[in-house]
Design an enzyme around this catalytic site. Structure first.
Site, PDB file in Angstrom:
ATOM      1  N   LYS A 174      60.051 -15.874 -29.869  1.00 17.55           N
ATOM      2  CA  LYS A 174      59.633 -17.371 -30.573  1.00 17.55           C
ATOM      3  C   LYS A 174      60.184 -18.025 -29.709  1.00 17.55           C
ATOM      4  O   LYS A 174      61.703 -18.271 -30.319  1.00 17.55           O
ATOM      5  CB  LYS A 174      60.402 -16.532 -31.995  1.00 17.55           C
ATOM      6  CG  LYS A 174      60.111 -17.851 -32.990  1.00 17.55           C
ATOM      7  CD  LYS A 174      60.910 -17.869 -34.239  1.00 17.55           C
ATOM      8  CE  LYS A 174      61.638 -18.440 -34.441  1.00 17.55           C
ATOM      9  NZ  LYS A 174      61.704 -20.097 -34.171  1.00 17.55           N
ATOM     10  N   GLU A 249      74.112 -16.394 -27.906  1.00 17.77           N
ATOM     11  CA  GLU A 249      74.756 -18.101 -26.874  1.00 17.77           C
ATOM     12  C   GLU A 249      74.444 -18.675 -27.599  1.00 17.77           C
ATOM     13  O   GLU A 249      73.493 -19.739 -28.158  1.00 17.77           O
ATOM     14  CB  GLU A 249      73.766 -18.076 -25.552  1.00 17.77           C
ATOM     15  CG  GLU A 249      74.710 -19.249 -24.185  1.00 17.77           C
ATOM     16  CD  GLU A 249      73.875 -20.670 -24.609  1.00 17.77           C
ATOM     17  OE1 GLU A 249      74.650 -20.843 -24.895  1.00 17.77           O
ATOM     18  OE2 GLU A 249      72.873 -20.492 -24.011  1.00 17.77           O
ATOM     19  N   CYS A 283      74.143 -27.077 -25.308  1.00 16.56           N
ATOM     20  CA  CYS A 283      75.658 -26.344 -25.447  1.00 16.56           C
ATOM     21  C   CYS A 283      76.902 -26.409 -24.711  1.00 16.56           C
ATOM     22  O   CYS A 283      78.216 -26.709 -25.058  1.00 16.56           O
ATOM     23  CB  CYS A 283      75.109 -24.923 -25.786  1.00 16.56           C
ATOM     24  SG  CYS A 283      74.666 -23.737 -23.818  1.00 16.56           S
ATOM     25  N   GLU A 384      80.466 -30.212 -33.470  1.00 17.64           N
ATOM     26  CA  GLU A 384      79.055 -30.113 -32.372  1.00 17.64           C
ATOM     27  C   GLU A 384      77.922 -30.751 -32.260  1.00 17.64           C
ATOM     28  O   GLU A 384      77.273 -31.024 -33.281  1.00 17.64           O
ATOM     29  CB  GLU A 384      78.603 -28.610 -31.572  1.00 17.64           C
ATOM     30  CG  GLU A 384      77.737 -28.699 -30.719  1.00 17.64           C
ATOM     31  CD  GLU A 384      77.024 -27.598 -30.144  1.00 17.64           C
ATOM     32  OE1 GLU A 384      77.299 -27.314 -28.669  1.00 17.64           O
ATOM     33  OE2 GLU A 384      76.239 -27.009 -31.426  1.00 17.64           O
TER      34      GLU A 384
END
Length: 490
Positions: A174, A249, A283, A384
């Site tokens: 996906k 992750e 990231c 973040e």
């Protein structure tokens, strides 16, 4: 305009609902593709296809060298179409063409690396005390649900698909609904090279429908997810039904530590690269810059000057160094964080606003932004942001640098800049992060493991570690003296 379908059991299909989503070029807000929008029924169909293919052994029973031959062909096809794929990647993500070119080349290398890796010796034998030959072999996990983010669409596809297929698994993939174009093109290549039907399946749709079905479905043996920590936490809960293998992750708020004895221009250059590459939508971005007090002012003067000179624009312009953010909603999220930083009392050294001049008014562009006068408990320091926003902190010595570096819930990456090798290694060893650099930042290699500590994830991708994530270890014991044990008498 492109019309994109799903790929299930070797066929290109619309969704059962016939619904579609528009795909937007973030540089100008224009619709560039229409993509099939899948739902739970589409996901279940793809999962059933992958389950049937795995149980049949049509892929897992192939010799490793034969599976490798398919992966080599995929790599060759990506390389043949690299220019077109790079242009599509830039149009869909907003990133500069030169970044897309690098991503496509890395995807090629990823498929070739894993194709070579699976033909190499593996397994172990053990000298046990009994007259037994003890050994361990690696076998595929089964049906793998692969859920990818929007920031590196084709490259993330390679990072997940190459090891999963190399190990003999079947997959349900996906992609993000925001950036599906090059993933669809990758599956066109998968079809072209002739991988058996049902082995690789592609389903588009929302995370709340398609993603949840993949995470919860008992016919799926493993989930590999890359994305936010919040979503990763949700996937862990949903995957607990049949105790799926999980590889996550997740997010980061990574420290980039610069000591006074660092090579000055190198450290400045990597501070920019570590933060503003892909408009900060990375990231492992070095979004927290930790500067030793004695060089703080000098370093900031040089850093801010260079940040203001970064050429922001559409990805298809050769002069562009930093592109658009991926979507309007994400741009608004980043702008909200910038406003929060101002309200918390941090000072803007540069940037902080949406760019609407020079023909960029319809795109989702934000200036390279640097905050100073920050405090450790500020949201912009702890959370973040995933955009072109750098927060700067000061430290007095090694101990304080380490304390600040570890002072978030994340542990994905870290950098240390110093020409004292012993000091750099001392600091790196104390930092709780899975990917680290000394006198560099943001470099990645298919040969080396990728993943983080703490709330930055579980497991590792890439390298031999990444291939093992998609396998199960089986212990085999062969009795060399076949006779009764007499454990319970004669």
């Amino acid at each position: 305009m492109l019309k994109l379908q799903m790929f299930i059991n070797g066929e290109w299909l619309d969704s059962f609902s016939k619904e579609t989503d528009d795909v937007i070029n973030p540089a100008n807000g224009k619709i560039i593709a229409e993509v099939a929008k899948g739902n739970e029924e589409d996901a279940r169909t793809a999962i059933d296809s992958a389950r049937k293919a795995f149980d049949s052994g049509i892929w897992s029973d192939l010799p490793a060298a034969e599976r490798a031959s398919y992966l080599f062909k995929i790599a060759d096809k990506i390389e043949e179409n690299a220019s077109r794929l790079s242009k599509l990647e830039s149009a869909n993500t907003g990133k500069p063409f030169r970044e897309s070119e690098y991503d496509i080349a890395d995807a090629v290398d990823c498929f070739r690396y894993h194709a070579g890796l699976i033909t190499k010796p593996d397994g172990q034998t053990y000298p046990v005390s009994d007259p037994v030959q003890a050994m361990v072999v690696r076998e595929p996990v089964g049906v793998c649900g692969l859920i990818a983010p929007w920031n590196f669409p084709l490259l993330t596809g390679a990072w997940k698909l190459a090891p999963a297929l190399a190990a003999g698994n079947t997959v349900v993939y996906k992609p993000s609904g925001v950036t599906p174009i090059t993933t669809v093109k990758l599956f066109e290549i998968i079809e072209e090279v002739g991988i058996p039907s049902g082995v690789a399946n592609l389903v588009m749709g929302d995370g709340a429908t398609v993603g949840n079905e993949i995470a919860e479905n008992d016919k799926v043996d493993m989930i590999s997810f890359t994305g936010s920590t919040t979503t990763g936490r949700s996937i862990m809960k949903k995957a607990s039904g049949n105790i799926k293998n999980i590889s996550l992750e997740l997010g980061g708020k990574s420290p980039n530590i610069v000591f006074a004895d660092a090579d000055f221009e190198t450290a400045v250059d990597y501070a920019l690269f570590g933060t503003f590459m892909n408009a900060g939508q990375v990231c492992n971005a070095g979004s927290r810059l930790l500067l030793e007090e004695s060089i703080h002012e000098k370093f900031l003067d040089r850093l801010v000057k260079r940040a203001k000179e970064i050429r922001v624009g559409p990805g298809d312009q050769t002069s562009t160094e930093m592109g658009a953010l991926v979507s309007k909603s994400h741009m608004e999220k980043v702008l909200k964080y910038i406003q929060t930083g101002i309200e918390e009392g941090a000072t803007l050294a540069c940037g902080g606003r949406r760019i609407t001049e020079n023909g960029l008014e319809k795109g989702y562009f934000i200036e390279p932004t640097i905050f100073i006068d920050t405090k450790p408990n500020m949201k912009i320091v702890q959370e973040e942001i995933f955009g072109p926003v750098l927060v700067v902190q000061k430290f007095k010595d090694e101990a304080e640098a380490i304390l600040l570096a570890n002072d978030t819930s994340y542990g994905l990456a870290a950098g240390v800049f110093s020409q004292d090798g012993a000091k750099a290694l001392r600091v790196i060893k104390k930092i709780r992060a899975g990917i680290t650099w000394v006198n560099a930042y943001n470099l990645a290699y298919n040969e080396a493991p990728w993943g983080g500590y703490k709330q930055s994830g579980i497991g590792r991708g890439l390298g031999t570690f990444g291939l093992e994530e998609f396998t199960e270890a089986k212990q085999i014991n062969i009795n060399l003296e076949v006779e009764p044990t007499n454990w319970f008498g004669n």
